[in-house]
Design a protein around this motif. Sequence first.
Motif, mmCIF file in Angstrom:
data_model
loop_
_atom_site.group_PDB
_atom_site.id
_atom_site.type_symbol
_atom_site.label_atom_id
_atom_site.label_comp_id
_atom_site.label_asym_id
_atom_site.label_seq_id
_atom_site.Cartn_x
_atom_site.Cartn_y
_atom_site.Cartn_z
ATOM 1 N N LEU A 61 38.520 -44.213 22.670
ATOM 2 C CA LEU A 61 37.609 -43.287 21.986
ATOM 3 C C LEU A 61 36.889 -42.391 22.989
ATOM 4 C CD1 LEU A 61 35.761 -45.081 19.044
ATOM 5 C CD2 LEU A 61 36.889 -42.870 18.991
ATOM 6 N N GLY A 62 36.301 -43.013 24.016
ATOM 7 C CA GLY A 62 35.607 -42.229 25.028
ATOM 8 C C GLY A 62 36.543 -41.371 25.843
ATOM 9 N N TYR A 63 37.718 -41.901 26.142
ATOM 10 C CA TYR A 63 38.679 -41.162 26.959
ATOM 11 C C TYR A 63 39.202 -39.944 26.207
ATOM 12 C CZ TYR A 63 42.359 -40.597 30.448
ATOM 13 O OH TYR A 63 43.158 -40.109 31.443
ATOM 14 N N SER A 64 39.489 -40.113 24.920
ATOM 15 C CA SER A 64 40.031 -39.023 24.117
ATOM 16 C C SER A 64 39.012 -37.915 23.905
ATOM 17 C CB SER A 64 40.505 -39.569 22.761
ATOM 18 O OG SER A 64 41.064 -38.546 21.970
ATOM 19 N N VAL A 65 37.759 -38.302 23.652
ATOM 20 C CA VAL A 65 36.745 -37.275 23.434
ATOM 21 C C VAL A 65 36.471 -36.493 24.705
ATOM 22 C CG1 VAL A 65 34.655 -38.623 23.970
ATOM 23 C CG2 VAL A 65 34.564 -36.842 22.244
ATOM 24 N N ASN A 66 36.659 -37.113 25.862
ATOM 25 C CA ASN A 66 36.475 -36.406 27.122
ATOM 26 C C ASN A 66 37.468 -35.248 27.251
ATOM 27 O OD1 ASN A 66 35.468 -36.205 29.999
ATOM 28 N ND2 ASN A 66 37.621 -36.642 30.387
ATOM 29 N N GLU A 67 38.717 -35.499 26.887
ATOM 30 C CA GLU A 67 39.724 -34.440 26.939
ATOM 31 C C GLU A 67 39.400 -33.326 25.946
ATOM 32 O OE1 GLU A 67 42.970 -32.326 28.185
ATOM 33 O OE2 GLU A 67 42.069 -34.116 29.086
ATOM 34 N N SER A 68 38.942 -33.711 24.756
ATOM 35 C CA SER A 68 38.571 -32.705 23.757
ATOM 36 C C SER A 68 37.412 -31.850 24.250
ATOM 37 C CB SER A 68 38.196 -33.387 22.438
ATOM 38 O OG SER A 68 39.289 -34.120 21.910
ATOM 39 N N VAL A 69 36.424 -32.482 24.889
ATOM 40 C CA VAL A 69 35.261 -31.750 25.389
ATOM 41 C C VAL A 69 35.674 -30.735 26.451
ATOM 42 C CG1 VAL A 69 33.166 -31.991 26.786
ATOM 43 C CG2 VAL A 69 33.519 -33.464 24.805
ATOM 44 N N VAL A 70 36.596 -31.108 27.323
ATOM 45 C CA VAL A 70 37.069 -30.177 28.361
ATOM 46 C C VAL A 70 37.684 -28.935 27.721
ATOM 47 C CG1 VAL A 70 38.762 -29.869 30.207
ATOM 48 C CG2 VAL A 70 37.388 -31.946 30.121
ATOM 49 N N ILE A 71 38.530 -29.142 26.710
ATOM 50 C CA ILE A 71 39.164 -28.007 26.040
ATOM 51 C C ILE A 71 38.139 -27.192 25.255
ATOM 52 C CG2 ILE A 71 40.849 -27.361 24.270
ATOM 53 C CD1 ILE A 71 42.532 -29.746 25.140
ATOM 54 N N ARG B 237 44.774 -29.850 35.097
ATOM 55 C CA ARG B 237 43.766 -30.908 35.131
ATOM 56 C C ARG B 237 44.174 -32.073 34.233
ATOM 57 N NH1 ARG B 237 40.767 -33.587 31.141
ATOM 58 N NH2 ARG B 237 38.938 -34.521 32.116
ATOM 59 N N THR B 238 44.726 -31.769 33.060
ATOM 60 C CA THR B 238 45.167 -32.806 32.130
ATOM 61 C C THR B 238 46.261 -33.674 32.740
ATOM 62 O OG1 THR B 238 44.609 -31.431 30.217
ATOM 63 C CG2 THR B 238 46.190 -33.215 29.865
ATOM 64 N N ILE B 239 47.234 -33.040 33.375
ATOM 65 C CA ILE B 239 48.348 -33.784 33.961
ATOM 66 C C ILE B 239 47.866 -34.666 35.105
ATOM 67 C CG2 ILE B 239 50.484 -33.538 35.293
ATOM 68 C CD1 ILE B 239 51.071 -31.041 33.602
ATOM 69 N N ILE B 240 46.975 -34.142 35.954
ATOM 70 C CA ILE B 240 46.456 -34.924 37.073
ATOM 71 C C ILE B 240 45.647 -36.123 36.558
ATOM 72 C CG2 ILE B 240 44.884 -34.912 39.043
ATOM 73 C CD1 ILE B 240 45.630 -31.955 39.444
ATOM 74 N N THR B 241 44.730 -35.871 35.630
ATOM 75 C CA THR B 241 43.841 -36.917 35.131
ATOM 76 C C THR B 241 44.612 -37.999 34.382
ATOM 77 O OG1 THR B 241 42.047 -35.312 34.926
ATOM 78 C CG2 THR B 241 41.807 -37.383 33.728
ATOM 79 N N HIS B 242 45.388 -37.572 33.395
ATOM 80 C CA HIS B 242 46.095 -38.550 32.568
ATOM 81 C C HIS B 242 47.238 -39.207 33.334
ATOM 82 C CE1 HIS B 242 43.990 -37.654 28.805
ATOM 83 N NE2 HIS B 242 43.979 -36.408 29.204
ATOM 84 N N GLY B 243 47.863 -38.451 34.237
ATOM 85 C CA GLY B 243 48.936 -39.041 35.027
ATOM 86 C C GLY B 243 48.442 -40.157 35.927
ATOM 87 N N SER B 244 47.333 -39.919 36.619
ATOM 88 C CA SER B 244 46.781 -40.959 37.502
ATOM 89 C C SER B 244 46.280 -42.156 36.702
ATOM 90 C CB SER B 244 45.644 -40.376 38.351
ATOM 91 O OG SER B 244 44.615 -39.841 37.530
ATOM 92 N N ILE C 12 46.239 -43.239 25.351
ATOM 93 C CA ILE C 12 46.226 -42.103 26.281
ATOM 94 C C ILE C 12 47.250 -41.054 25.856
ATOM 95 C CG2 ILE C 12 46.803 -41.411 28.649
ATOM 96 C CD1 ILE C 12 45.545 -44.055 29.570
ATOM 97 N N LEU C 13 48.449 -41.497 25.492
ATOM 98 C CA LEU C 13 49.490 -40.554 25.095
ATOM 99 C C LEU C 13 49.089 -39.786 23.837
ATOM 100 C CD1 LEU C 13 52.707 -42.690 25.743
ATOM 101 C CD2 LEU C 13 51.758 -40.870 27.161
ATOM 102 N N PHE C 14 48.590 -40.485 22.846
ATOM 103 C CA PHE C 14 48.176 -39.808 21.619
ATOM 104 C C PHE C 14 46.858 -39.054 21.817
ATOM 105 C CE2 PHE C 14 51.351 -42.415 19.559
ATOM 106 C CZ PHE C 14 51.813 -41.584 18.559
ATOM 107 N N GLY C 15 46.054 -39.457 22.808
ATOM 108 C CA GLY C 15 44.829 -38.726 23.110
ATOM 109 C C GLY C 15 45.119 -37.331 23.630
ATOM 110 N N ILE C 16 46.134 -37.220 24.486
ATOM 111 C CA ILE C 16 46.550 -35.892 24.969
ATOM 112 C C ILE C 16 47.036 -35.043 23.799
ATOM 113 C CG2 ILE C 16 48.137 -34.663 26.490
ATOM 114 C CD1 ILE C 16 48.278 -37.189 28.202
ATOM 115 N N TYR C 17 47.895 -35.646 22.981
ATOM 116 C CA TYR C 17 48.465 -34.931 21.839
ATOM 117 C C TYR C 17 47.372 -34.462 20.869
ATOM 118 C CZ TYR C 17 50.848 -34.398 17.336
ATOM 119 O OH TYR C 17 51.278 -33.937 16.126
ATOM 120 N N SER C 18 46.442 -35.365 20.538
ATOM 121 C CA SER C 18 45.434 -35.031 19.539
ATOM 122 C C SER C 18 44.441 -33.988 20.036
ATOM 123 C CB SER C 18 44.689 -36.293 19.094
ATOM 124 O OG SER C 18 43.921 -36.827 20.161
#
Length: 323
Positions: A203-213, A243-250, A277-283
């Motif tokens: 939940l926290g990880y996914s919202v972080n990606e949404s906030v960046v976008i 940034r997404t690839i670096i963050t989620h990849g690591s 994580i995979l669906f977090g990027i997608y969503s």
Amino acid sequence: MEFFRIRRDIPFMKHALIFNVISFVTFFAAVFFLWQKGLHLSIEFTGGTVMEVSYQQPADLERIRGQVGKLGYTDVQVQNFGTSRDVMIRLPLQKSADGKPISSAQQSEQVMGALKAVSPDANLQRVEFVGPQVGRELATDGLLALLFVIAGIVIYLSIRFEWKFAVAGIIANLHDIVIILGFFAFFQWEFSLSVLAAVLAVLGYSVNESVVIFDRIRENFRKYRKMTTHEVIDNAITSTMSRTIITHGSTEMMVLSMFFFGGPTLHYFALALTVGILFGIYSSVFVAAALAMWLGVKREDLIKGEKKASGADRDDPNYGAQA
């Protein structure tokens, strides 16, 4: 830091409707499996027996699992407790041939007999029964924790951005959570407290990606005044891809390390994080950003606060006066 930079914006929003339909179908499939099959809850939720066993030498967890498994226990959990010589064994509730539940004392005697047959140095330290009432309390507390996290995310996004982004963000996060639970229901993977912790982490990880976008969308509305909403969102997603690839990849490298080398104790925890994580990027791209677009987010929604502040300054009788 960027590994690469895409010079031309990728038209993500051009295909948003197709991906939203896929999300809709996936979401309701997950809901169906949750309703039809339910979650395979661990003994923390259903109740069972907890045993602590010590050895004089480092314990062979795989051998212990094999010995306990021969007794007919299918959902047994075996893990180190404190040191490599101390082992915690969690046994589910078991019934005898006449349908009566087997007591914790009987279970512990049965298990210790099997363990001592292979390792005479095995020594029982503690036996404890975890009742279904404790399991219900854990389930209730876990659900409350999930609701509080969701409420906090909605409040944060509403204050940080605008209500349209808050609605889009929380729907995207719930989309991730329901799909994770749907995977566990469909495959009947064991749902334990560690998996619940992984769900909250997602939940926290996914919202972080949404906030960046979302933050980049707000910057683009200020910076590119002639762009349409579609173009602004496409540019925001494209410019954050490195940034997404670096963050989620690591992060995924670390999670996969736990999955492959962490043993059975971390198996489902890492599995839940991987799916999340995979669906977090997608969503974040095709659910949150697209929903914000469908809700009609526009430049005026994100900078109206600045306009009000600017107008208030002009109404000030001292506006423009020299100090």
